[in-house]
Design a protein around this motif. Structure first.
Motif, PDB file in Angstrom:
ATOM      1  N   ARG A 279       0.845  -1.211   0.000  1.00  0.00           N
ATOM      2  CA  ARG A 279       0.000   0.000   0.000  1.00  0.00           C
ATOM      3  C   ARG A 279       0.870   1.248   0.000  1.00  0.00           C
ATOM      4  O   ARG A 279       0.512   2.262   0.577  1.00  0.00           O
ATOM      5  N   ASN A 352      -4.769   2.359   0.415  1.00  0.00           N
ATOM      6  CA  ASN A 352      -5.397   1.049   0.247  1.00  0.00           C
ATOM      7  C   ASN A 352      -4.599   0.280  -0.806  1.00  0.00           C
ATOM      8  O   ASN A 352      -3.726   0.835  -1.471  1.00  0.00           O
ATOM      9  N   GLY A 380      -5.877   4.526  -3.646  1.00  0.00           N
ATOM     10  CA  GLY A 380      -6.419   3.192  -3.836  1.00  0.00           C
ATOM     11  C   GLY A 380      -6.984   3.057  -5.233  1.00  0.00           C
ATOM     12  O   GLY A 380      -6.762   3.917  -6.095  1.00  0.00           O
TER      13      GLY A 380
END
Length: 446
Positions: A279, A352, A380
């Motif tokens: 991440r 994320n 993300g």
């Protein structure tokens, strides 16, 4: 009115630290307000990756906690390779960072311990709880994972007692979680993981998900699934820590607005929590490095703060850039202190996993971020559930891992507002994510 008993089977419980413990700690705190008496079943001697004694204050004094011994293979694994300590927190070395020891350890973890290394607690727990449920007239149980071995305890008990009401709570997905593909599974092991997951979905009376997308995916795979997100607790830390923006309060008790404990002398972007390689927002570090290079004003006033456990390889990369002169690395702090550091920031960073299958993951920290009223910069996959929450609450902006110039523009815009004294927080509609309101939702589903 006599409270109905509900047994919560959880691996993580204080003094365990991190977001995994807080979901059912908070539910247990508020369930009695809605007619339920929680009873906790948890290991006597767990191997936790993080400890946080400050969370003990949320454990109700009259809460019944039942403990039995667990055997875990982590001590053996850590002797083989010290980096195996990461596995307990779901962290992995990836790509060129993997040594042969890491590769071997990951293969063993994925293929020998199915679904995870806490599987050795399943059989003794089933035997113990069969007797405990009957003796204490308990008709409702909750299993919460990961570790997903907890769900196997529920599965066994459900097969033993078909009338038992079983709620399987998935704080993260099982086979759809991003690191699943990094477990180096054989075809046989993959089939076993998927079979066990399917058995849980089919047999649990209710499957809880922490995101809208996960709930939808679970339903497609045969689960009777509902979404109850994680949230924030207004009573955490001190009365001034959290606010409810300018919207109505969640309960009648007054909650004072956020008052920073000290004025910001630097424009501070903070990351709170564990940051692993899977991440890692490399495009953010590049954008910040470029802003430091091209703007002397930004360079003079910028601070990058880390609170928690940051992967050494990520830190090494950042420290090899101009950002090294702007890092404030505070390490792991208690939950109370971490919340305080959130409040003493201007921008809060959340990351994320980048792949499409992770768009349903809503990191628990987003709700505590929301409660501070600070602006959030998130990374993300596109169309992530996190983006939906940020848009709905006006609390920040979500980027993909491919974005570049847009990141610089967003940060620079916020910096200019801060420099001119116009950087105000205007979040809205966050009361829906209070732990009390979420517990009310849970009681209605129960």
């Amino acid at each position: 009115m006599e409270l109905k008993k509900i047994l919560i089977i959880t691996y993580y419980w204080p003094p365990a630290g991190g977001p995994g413990v807080q979901r059912w700690l908070k539910f247990a705190k508020y369930l009695p307000d809605y007619g339920w008496k929680p009873i906790i079943y948890t290991p006597e001697n767990p191997s936790y990756p993080l400890l946080d004694e400050s969370l003990m204050k949320d454990v109700p004094a009259d809460l019944e906690i039942v403990r039995t011994n667990i055997w875990e293979p982590y001590q053996l694994a850590e002797k083989l390779n010290k980096s195996n300590k990461k596995f307990k927190a779901g962290q992995f070395d990836v790509g060129q960072n993997q040594s042969w020891k890491s590769k071997l350890s990951i293969w063993v973890r994925g293929n020998f311990f199915i679904p995870d290394a806490r599987v050795f607690w399943v059989k003794p727990s089933t035997q113990f709880l069969e007797k405990y449920l009957k003796e204490n007239n308990i008709e409702t149980i909750v299993t919460t994972g990961p570790p997903h071995s907890m769900h196997l305890i529920g599965l066994n008990l459900k097969k033993k007692f078909p009338e038992l009401k079983w709620i399987a709570d998935f704080r993260d997905p099982w086979t759809e979680i991003s690191y699943y593909k990094h477990l180096k599974l054989t075809n046989r092991s993959d089939k076993k993981h998927r079979f066990l997951e399917s058995e849980v979905f089919k047999n649990a009376d209710i499957t809880l998900a922490t995101s809208y997308t996960d709930a939808e995916n679970f339903r497609k795979n045969g689960a009777n699934s509902f979404c109850i997100t994680n949230g924030f607790d207004e009573t955490d830390s001190n009365p001034n820590t959290f606010q409810l923006s300018n919207s109505k309060r969640c309960h009648p008790e007054p909650v004072e607005g956020l008052q920073p404990s000290n004025p910001q002398t630097k424009f501070t972007l903070s990351y709170i929590g564990v940051l692993e390689q899977l991440r890692n927002p490399e495009n953010l570090w590049k954008a910040l490095d470029n802003l430091v290079k091209t703007s002397s004003d930004f360079a003079e006033n910028f601070s990058l703060k880390f609170v928690g456990r940051i992967d050494d390889k990520i830190l090494n990369t950042i420290e090899n850039s101009l950002l090294k002169w702007h890092i404030l690395n505070l390490g792991y702090l208690s939950h109370d202190k971490a919340v305080s550091e959130m409040s003493n920031s201007n921008l809060l960073l959340m990351t994320n996993f980048p792949n499409e299958s992770s768009k349903g993951i809503i990191p628990g920290k987003i709700f505590e971020y929301l409660a501070t009223g600070k602006q959030i910069i998130s990374f993300g996959p596109d169309d992530a559930d996190v983006a939906k929450i940020l848009n709905e609450t006006k609390a920040g902006k979500h980027f993909s891992y491919n974005d570049s110039k847009e990141i610089e523009d967003f940060i620079l815009e916020k910096f200019v507002l801060w420099k001119n004294g116009n950087f105000s927080e205007n979040t809205q509609n966050i009361e829906q994510f209070s732990r009390r309101n979420l517990t009310k939702q849970l009681s209605e589903i129960l």
